[in-house]
Design a protein around this motif. Structure first.
Motif, PDB file in Angstrom:
ATOM      1  N   LYS A 383      -1.124  13.466  10.158  1.00 13.65           N
ATOM      2  CA  LYS A 383      -1.045  12.824  11.466  1.00 13.65           C
ATOM      3  C   LYS A 383      -2.121  11.746  11.573  1.00 13.65           C
ATOM      4  O   LYS A 383      -1.869  10.627  12.011  1.00 13.65           O
ATOM      5  N   HIS A 384      -3.303  12.119  11.118  1.00  9.74           N
ATOM      6  CA  HIS A 384      -4.443  11.214  11.221  1.00  9.74           C
ATOM      7  C   HIS A 384      -4.229   9.969  10.362  1.00  9.74           C
ATOM      8  O   HIS A 384      -4.467   8.845  10.797  1.00  9.74           O
ATOM      9  N   LEU A 385      -3.740  10.197   9.139  1.00  7.80           N
ATOM     10  CA  LEU A 385      -3.513   9.075   8.224  1.00  7.80           C
ATOM     11  C   LEU A 385      -2.432   8.147   8.756  1.00  7.80           C
ATOM     12  O   LEU A 385      -2.535   6.927   8.677  1.00  7.80           O
ATOM     13  N   ASN A 386      -1.386   8.758   9.327  1.00  6.25           N
ATOM     14  CA  ASN A 386      -0.322   7.935   9.900  1.00  6.25           C
ATOM     15  C   ASN A 386      -0.838   7.063  11.020  1.00  6.25           C
ATOM     16  O   ASN A 386      -0.436   5.917  11.174  1.00  6.25           O
ATOM     17  N   GLN A 387      -1.748   7.665  11.789  1.00  5.57           N
ATOM     18  CA  GLN A 387      -2.304   6.923  12.906  1.00  5.57           C
ATOM     19  C   GLN A 387      -3.095   5.710  12.418  1.00  5.57           C
ATOM     20  O   GLN A 387      -2.951   4.613  12.948  1.00  5.57           O
ATOM     21  N   LEU A 388      -3.879   5.933  11.376  1.00  4.70           N
ATOM     22  CA  LEU A 388      -4.641   4.828  10.795  1.00  4.70           C
ATOM     23  C   LEU A 388      -3.698   3.717  10.353  1.00  4.70           C
ATOM     24  O   LEU A 388      -3.952   2.541  10.560  1.00  4.70           O
ATOM     25  N   THR A 390      -0.526   3.107  11.424  1.00  6.76           N
ATOM     26  CA  THR A 390       0.120   2.395  12.537  1.00  6.76           C
ATOM     27  C   THR A 390      -0.873   1.501  13.258  1.00  6.76           C
ATOM     28  O   THR A 390      -0.531   0.393  13.674  1.00  6.76           O
ATOM     29  N   ASN A 391      -2.128   1.966  13.393  1.00  8.16           N
ATOM     30  CA  ASN A 391      -3.137   1.137  14.047  1.00  8.16           C
ATOM     31  C   ASN A 391      -3.327  -0.173  13.311  1.00  8.16           C
ATOM     32  O   ASN A 391      -3.331  -1.242  13.921  1.00  8.16           O
ATOM     33  N   SER A 392      -3.448  -0.064  11.996  1.00  7.20           N
ATOM     34  CA  SER A 392      -3.700  -1.287  11.235  1.00  7.20           C
ATOM     35  C   SER A 392      -2.471  -2.188  11.250  1.00  7.20           C
ATOM     36  O   SER A 392      -2.592  -3.400  11.253  1.00  7.20           O
ATOM     37  N   MET A 393      -1.289  -1.547  11.295  1.00  2.94           N
ATOM     38  CA  MET A 393      -0.062  -2.339  11.337  1.00  2.94           C
ATOM     39  C   MET A 393       0.090  -3.063  12.664  1.00  2.94           C
ATOM     40  O   MET A 393       0.468  -4.217  12.722  1.00  2.94           O
ATOM     41  N   SER A 394      -0.257  -2.356  13.738  1.00  2.00           N
ATOM     42  CA  SER A 394      -0.094  -2.999  15.042  1.00  2.00           C
ATOM     43  C   SER A 394      -1.082  -4.146  15.189  1.00  2.00           C
ATOM     44  O   SER A 394      -0.824  -5.134  15.860  1.00  2.00           O
ATOM     45  N   LYS A 395      -2.249  -4.003  14.539  1.00  6.67           N
ATOM     46  CA  LYS A 395      -3.202  -5.107  14.534  1.00  6.67           C
ATOM     47  C   LYS A 395      -2.579  -6.322  13.859  1.00  6.67           C
ATOM     48  O   LYS A 395      -2.686  -7.435  14.335  1.00  6.67           O
ATOM     49  N   GLN A 396      -1.934  -6.045  12.719  1.00  2.71           N
ATOM     50  CA  GLN A 396      -1.276  -7.110  11.978  1.00  2.71           C
ATOM     51  C   GLN A 396      -0.234  -7.806  12.832  1.00  2.71           C
ATOM     52  O   GLN A 396      -0.172  -9.024  12.891  1.00  2.71           O
ATOM     53  N   SER A 397       0.580  -6.968  13.493  1.00  5.67           N
ATOM     54  CA  SER A 397       1.678  -7.564  14.250  1.00  5.67           C
ATOM     55  C   SER A 397       1.158  -8.308  15.472  1.00  5.67           C
ATOM     56  O   SER A 397       1.716  -9.318  15.870  1.00  5.67           O
ATOM     57  N   TYR A 413       7.085  -5.118  12.908  1.00  5.00           N
ATOM     58  CA  TYR A 413       6.516  -3.783  12.943  1.00  5.00           C
ATOM     59  C   TYR A 413       7.368  -2.806  12.137  1.00  5.00           C
ATOM     60  O   TYR A 413       6.872  -2.097  11.285  1.00  5.00           O
ATOM     61  N   ASP A 414       8.690  -2.857  12.403  1.00  5.00           N
ATOM     62  CA  ASP A 414       9.594  -1.941  11.705  1.00  5.00           C
ATOM     63  C   ASP A 414       9.588  -2.191  10.205  1.00  5.00           C
ATOM     64  O   ASP A 414       9.583  -1.275   9.415  1.00  5.00           O
ATOM     65  N   LYS A 415       9.585  -3.479   9.883  1.00  7.26           N
ATOM     66  CA  LYS A 415       9.645  -3.837   8.483  1.00  7.26           C
ATOM     67  C   LYS A 415       8.445  -3.266   7.735  1.00  7.26           C
ATOM     68  O   LYS A 415       8.556  -2.721   6.645  1.00  7.26           O
ATOM     69  N   TYR A 416       7.285  -3.364   8.391  1.00  6.58           N
ATOM     70  CA  TYR A 416       6.083  -2.913   7.712  1.00  6.58           C
ATOM     71  C   TYR A 416       5.922  -1.399   7.716  1.00  6.58           C
ATOM     72  O   TYR A 416       5.176  -0.850   6.931  1.00  6.58           O
ATOM     73  N   MET A 417       6.650  -0.763   8.599  1.00 10.08           N
ATOM     74  CA  MET A 417       6.554   0.688   8.610  1.00 10.08           C
ATOM     75  C   MET A 417       7.129   1.300   7.334  1.00 10.08           C
ATOM     76  O   MET A 417       6.854   2.430   7.010  1.00 10.08           O
ATOM     77  N   GLU A 418       7.946   0.521   6.629  1.00  7.41           N
ATOM     78  CA  GLU A 418       8.507   1.050   5.387  1.00  7.41           C
ATOM     79  C   GLU A 418       7.729   0.603   4.157  1.00  7.41           C
ATOM     80  O   GLU A 418       8.089   0.897   3.033  1.00  7.41           O
ATOM     81  N   ASN A 515      -9.660  -2.292   3.862  1.00  4.74           N
ATOM     82  CA  ASN A 515      -9.020  -1.009   3.628  1.00  4.74           C
ATOM     83  C   ASN A 515      -9.212  -0.093   4.844  1.00  4.74           C
ATOM     84  O   ASN A 515     -10.325   0.342   5.114  1.00  4.74           O
ATOM     85  N   PRO A 516      -8.137   0.163   5.600  1.00  2.26           N
ATOM     86  CA  PRO A 516      -8.316   0.941   6.821  1.00  2.26           C
ATOM     87  C   PRO A 516      -8.533   2.431   6.567  1.00  2.26           C
ATOM     88  O   PRO A 516      -8.932   3.154   7.458  1.00  2.26           O
ATOM     89  N   PHE A 517      -8.265   2.866   5.358  1.00  4.67           N
ATOM     90  CA  PHE A 517      -8.296   4.310   5.105  1.00  4.67           C
ATOM     91  C   PHE A 517      -9.647   4.795   4.585  1.00  4.67           C
ATOM     92  O   PHE A 517      -9.903   5.975   4.514  1.00  4.67           O
ATOM     93  N   ILE A 518     -10.475   3.856   4.198  1.00  8.68           N
ATOM     94  CA  ILE A 518     -11.743   4.269   3.605  1.00  8.68           C
ATOM     95  C   ILE A 518     -12.888   3.550   4.281  1.00  8.68           C
ATOM     96  O   ILE A 518     -12.852   2.346   4.502  1.00  8.68           O
TER      97      ILE A 518
END
Ligand code: GDP
Ligand code: MG
Length: 901
Positions: A383-388, A390-397, A413-418, A515-518
């Motif tokens: 859950k936490h990783l997914n949140q990271l 989506t957060n970084s993706m929404s920043k991008q969008s 947004y949708d495109k990048y979710m995959e 790198n949003p994950f580290i």
């Protein structure tokens, strides 16, 4: 130089031996030799059991299961297991995977490398895959067994990046240690979910023979210590308590796992009827506490020490079952064995008592199954990783939102979710390091064979990366697969293109700017201890270097740099990390002999108080007169305040951590009203070049300003005492003027004058050297504590805290010690306490070396450690032992010192 003796020669036999170390881990599973006196029939039976056991261990790798389990992202959990060394991490994992097979040695997965087996500790992080079927759904667990030695702490931090949660093991006797504290703080910082596991509780009963109420107090005191850490961290985190069910009690040896939910289940009694016969409720819970027929428990105030319901609700039953197995009544046990068909599963009739105990506890507490149930419920998967993500993706969008309309934004947004995202945290070498396997987790998307992706490391270097082969991994047993979805852990084969961990592999090179994950701060490290190595035969240098390069790829616990002289300097967190590196290079990556120098440390040069005299220099050719004074930057008090403030910001703001703003704030606080020319930050220390008056708008001076700043930076890099970095000094320019009108500027001359000026001003202040200190905690039986104080006596240790551990015969000693004196300390302590001590050490900070580095009058000669340090380092660097003052200090200063007081 002494020769490293652990290496073999380059003959064929030893090569074969070395080869086995790793090959064993990846290919051929080898089992313990069987006893020779086992009959043939038994052996046959046993081999059958081996087969069955193997199936249970690797059933998850079976083709059939794989396609079932790796699809459902919500059923996948990656959980790292961390704790101090010997706190029972590997035992716990082994037990939940192989619990039903008492005939096999526990160490079937534990300690597969020969050196791990000798040292009885995990050295390489081991991923473990287990799939459990429940209600027609497959729950998949990736457990990461992290190494426990404090020198290998970075491995845990890396494992943390891809975990959904962390199980922290705490030895019930040793309690909360320095390392537990560090682990909890790392988890809080990265907002990972924590489950506390108090291990080896059978030792409280069998070794310490604690009565139930003291047992309870002991557990409570551990929980109290954990909560104290959380309180001090000021982070939002629930406190731990038994009733919140975020704490478990475990004994891997006898198969006991207890949380409040399991108790609840037990109380509502669902164990098989056959057990009810032997362990009826009224027996487990005393009839006085238990109202038969109504399923109600009541606390019993009559019994002393049992006011707390947990004691008789949880602990007394354990004691009762335990004493049942320790055969209070042999006849009853015989009956029990007979009726439960326990003997059928035994090969020998004289079974060890431990197996009976395992059997009883397993049946009552439903051992491995109950742990899986607990963890699948407790840890929400990714859950936490997914949140990271989506957060970084929404920043991008949102960045592109100005260009796109709302629907376009959603489309983006949708495109990048995959998008495919894979985070690699560990390289496993395969066949002499010719190839590497990159271990990590898919954070998003689906990885398919022949995917062409981009790999990006911390320094934002982007490589093309083609995925050829990838495997599921379970204790280094590999299973090749063709495609795999989000959430799973896997290893990808790699051909030496990538060099640094952690590494982010994405579909498009530009998706992430950072790198949003580290978090870089999590992996920030100081390497205080150093050695130099060189090959025994100089022609082997290239071989050595390539070996070092390969090793560094797999580990973050050491760094290396090649010196001009052809030797390699390696720096590490501690002795263990350095030893490990040399061993790996000699025995596996390079296969050669090396010479190893004595260990040494890096130092820093500073001053103790601000100077009283001006330092003067005149650049003769350019006709420029300069005056400088040094001031000590004293920020220790304020530092914490500021650091806290800046640390509370998240990722992007972290960039400001060491920027001008931060420096300016520091400068303001330390009341330096001067005009700031330049500053330099080094290892968290600060140097400043400032101007006393702000009136120099002299055009001539402005011309040479950049030259002066460069000279200042140069002077700070190598100080006057032993060419080590200068820290915490403010060089305040008192005056700069041209004596005559400048005809021509000689930049070289000005620069060397300025450098000398800085150095001389340090020397005429109160120069001091700083050395790294480590904070070490030792947990030891009480009778050995005196021995340890004796060992510490000769090592300049400063004892911070020493006290007995509640409810045990152990003693906890916390001390600061110069890092150079930690060499051999661990071995000494272990040797003198017959291996009963726990030693944990971390780098703490830089402190002043006692003594005066430059003066060495007779009356202080004996304990002038600083002076000895200086001499040693200067000799090492090929300089004369004495500082040549006449070179640095201008005659005019000496005249001033003499007459101008
Ligand atoms: N009595 C007892 N000993 C245990 C238990 N679990 C582990 N140990 C012992 O603790 C030691 C260290 O265990 P290990 O799993 O290697 O620790 P790690 O360094 O955290 O992986 C081993 O000698 C085990 O036999 C337990 O539940 N009861
Ligand atoms: Mg271990």
């Amino acid at each position: 130089m002494k020769e490293y003796t652990n290496t073999g020669t380059l003959n064929h036999v030893s090569e074969q031996k070395f080869h086995n170390i790793y090959e064993k881990k990846f290919r051929n599973f080898s089992f313990q030799e069987e006893d020779s006196n086992i009959t043939r029939e038994n052996r046959k039976k046993k081999s059958e059991l081996y087969r069955k056991f193997l199936f249970s261990l690797f059933s998850s790798i079976d083709e059939f299961f794989i396609y079932k389990m790796i699809d459902n992202e919500r059923q996948i959990r990656t959980i790292s297991v961390a704790g101090s060394i010997n706190s029972g991490k590997s035992s716990f994992l082994t037990s939940i995977i192989s619990f039903n097979s008492p005939y096999l040695k526990d160490s079937i997965y534990k300690h597969m490398r020969t050196d791990e087996d000798i040292m009885k500790t995990t050295i390489i992080m081991t991923p473990l895959l287990k799939s459990i079927r429940k209600n027609n759904k497959y729950n998949t667990y990736y457990f990461l067994d992290t190494p426990g030695h404090s020198n290998l702490f970075q491995d845990f931090n890396l494992a943390l990046c891809i975990s959904d949660g962390v199980i922290i093991t705490i030895d019930s006797i040793e309690g909360v240690t320095l390392q537990t504290k560090k682990i909890i703080n790392s988890c809080l910082y990265t907002k990972k979910k924590i489950f506390i596991l108090i291990t080896k509780i059978d030792r409280l009963i069998s070794e310490l023979r604690l009565p139930p109420s003291t047992f309870y107090d002991k557990i409570q005191s551990i929980i109290f210590d954990v909560n104290l850490i959380i309180k001090n961290s000021n982070k939002k985190q629930d406190y731990f308590s038994f009733s919140k069910s975020n704490i478990g009690i475990l004994s891997a040896e006898i198969g006991l796992f207890l949380t409040s939910e399991i108790l609840n289940k037990l109380y509502h009694s669902i164990y098989p009827t056959i057990f009810k016969l032997f362990f009826p409720k009224e027996w487990i819970w005393h009839t006085e506490n238990f109202i038969v027929g109504k399923n109600i428990l009541k606390s019993n105030p009559k019994e002393p020490g049992s006011h707390n319901p947990i004691i008789f609700f949880a602990i007394i039953p354990i004691y009762k079952l335990y004493s049942f197995c320790l055969s209070e009544n042999p006849l009853k046990i015989m009956q029990f064995i007979h009726k439960t068909n326990f003997s059928n599963t035994l090969l020998n009739l004289n079974f060890p008592l431990k197996n009976l105990m395992k059997f009883v506890f397993k049946s009552v507490f439903d051992y491995p199954q109950s742990t899986y149930e607990k963890f699948s419920e407790y840890f929400e998967s990714s859950k936490h990783l997914n949140q990271l993500f989506t957060n970084s993706m929404s920043k991008q969008s949102s960045k592109k939102s100005s260009i796109f309309s709302h629907t376009a934004k959603n489309h983006f947004y949708d495109k990048y979710m995959e998008k495919k995202v894979f985070l690699g945290i560990k390289f496993f070498p395969n066949s002499y390091g010719k190839k590497f396997l990159l271990f990590g987790r898919i954070l998003n998307g689906k990885i398919v064979n022949n995917d062409s992706l981009y790999a990006k490391n911390f320094n934002n270097i982007v490589h093309n990366f083609k995925i050829n082969h990838f495997f599921l991994i379970n204790c280094f047993q590999l299973k090749r697969i063709k495609s795999i979805k989000k959430g799973n852990c896997l290893v990808i084969e790699e051909n030496n293109n990538l060099n640094e961990i952690p590494i982010l592999i994405t579909e498009e090179s530009k998706v992430y700017e950072s790198n949003p994950f580290i978090d870089k701060n999590l992996l920030k490290n100081t390497y205080p201890l150093k050695i130099t190595i060189e090959p025994a035969y100089s022609m082997d240098l290239t071989k050595l270097l390539s070996g070092i390069q390969k090793y560094l790829k797999t580990s973050k616990n050491t760094i290396a740099s090649v010196q001009e002289s052809g030797t390699v300097q390696i720096s590490g967190i501690g002795e263990f990390a350095l030893n490990l590196m040399i061993k790996e290079i000699c025995d596996f990556f390079s296969l050669l002999k090396v010479k190893v120098s004595n260990p040494f440390i890096s130092l820093k040069e500073t001053i103790e108080c601000s100077s009283k005299f001006k330092s003067i220099s005149i650049a003769q050719k350019s006709r420029i007169y300069m005056e400088i004074m040094t001031e000590k930057i004293n920020l220790i008090k304020e530092k914490n305040e500021i650091t806290k403030k800046y640390l509370s910001y998240q990722n992007d703001e972290m960039k400001h951590f060491y920027t001008q703003e931060y420096i300016m704030e520091k400068v303001k606080i330390s009341n330096l009203s001067n005009n700031l020319w330049s500053y330099q930050v080094h290892d968290g220390f600060l140097n400043i070049l400032s101007e006393y008056k702000t009136s120099y708008n002299d055009k001539q001076i402005l011309k040479i300003r950049s030259t002066l700043i460069k000279a200042f930076l140069m002077a700070c890099r190598t100080g006057p005492i032993c060419m080590e970095p200068v820290v915490n000094i403010n060089f305040a320019i008192q005056e700069i003027k041209s004596i005559e009108k400048i005809q021509q500027i000689f930049k070289k001359e000005i620069s060397s004058c300025m450098k000398k000026l800085c150095h001389s001003s340090i020397l005429i202040s109160t120069p001091r050297i700083l050395e790294p200190y480590s904070e070490i905690e030792v947990v030891t039986p009480f009778e050995s504590s005196k021995m340890i104080f004796n060992i510490l006596l000769n090592r300049r240790a400063i004892i911070l805290n020493d006290m007995p551990i509640q409810g045990t015969l152990h003693y906890r000693i916390l001390f600061l010690i110069p890092t150079i004196n930690t060499i051999g300390l661990e071995t000494d302590i272990r040797y003198h306490t017959q291996g009963q001590s726990l030693i944990i050490g971390f780098f703490k900070g830089w402190y002043i070396v006692p003594g005066y580095p430059i003066s060495n009058q007779n009356n202080i000669k004996k304990n002038n450690i600083a002076h000895n340090y200086m001499k040693k380092i200067r000799r090492k660097k090929g300089m004369s032992e004495k500082i040549n003052f006449s070179n640095l200090i201008n005659e005019s200063i000496i005249m001033k010192l003499l007459f101008n007081k």
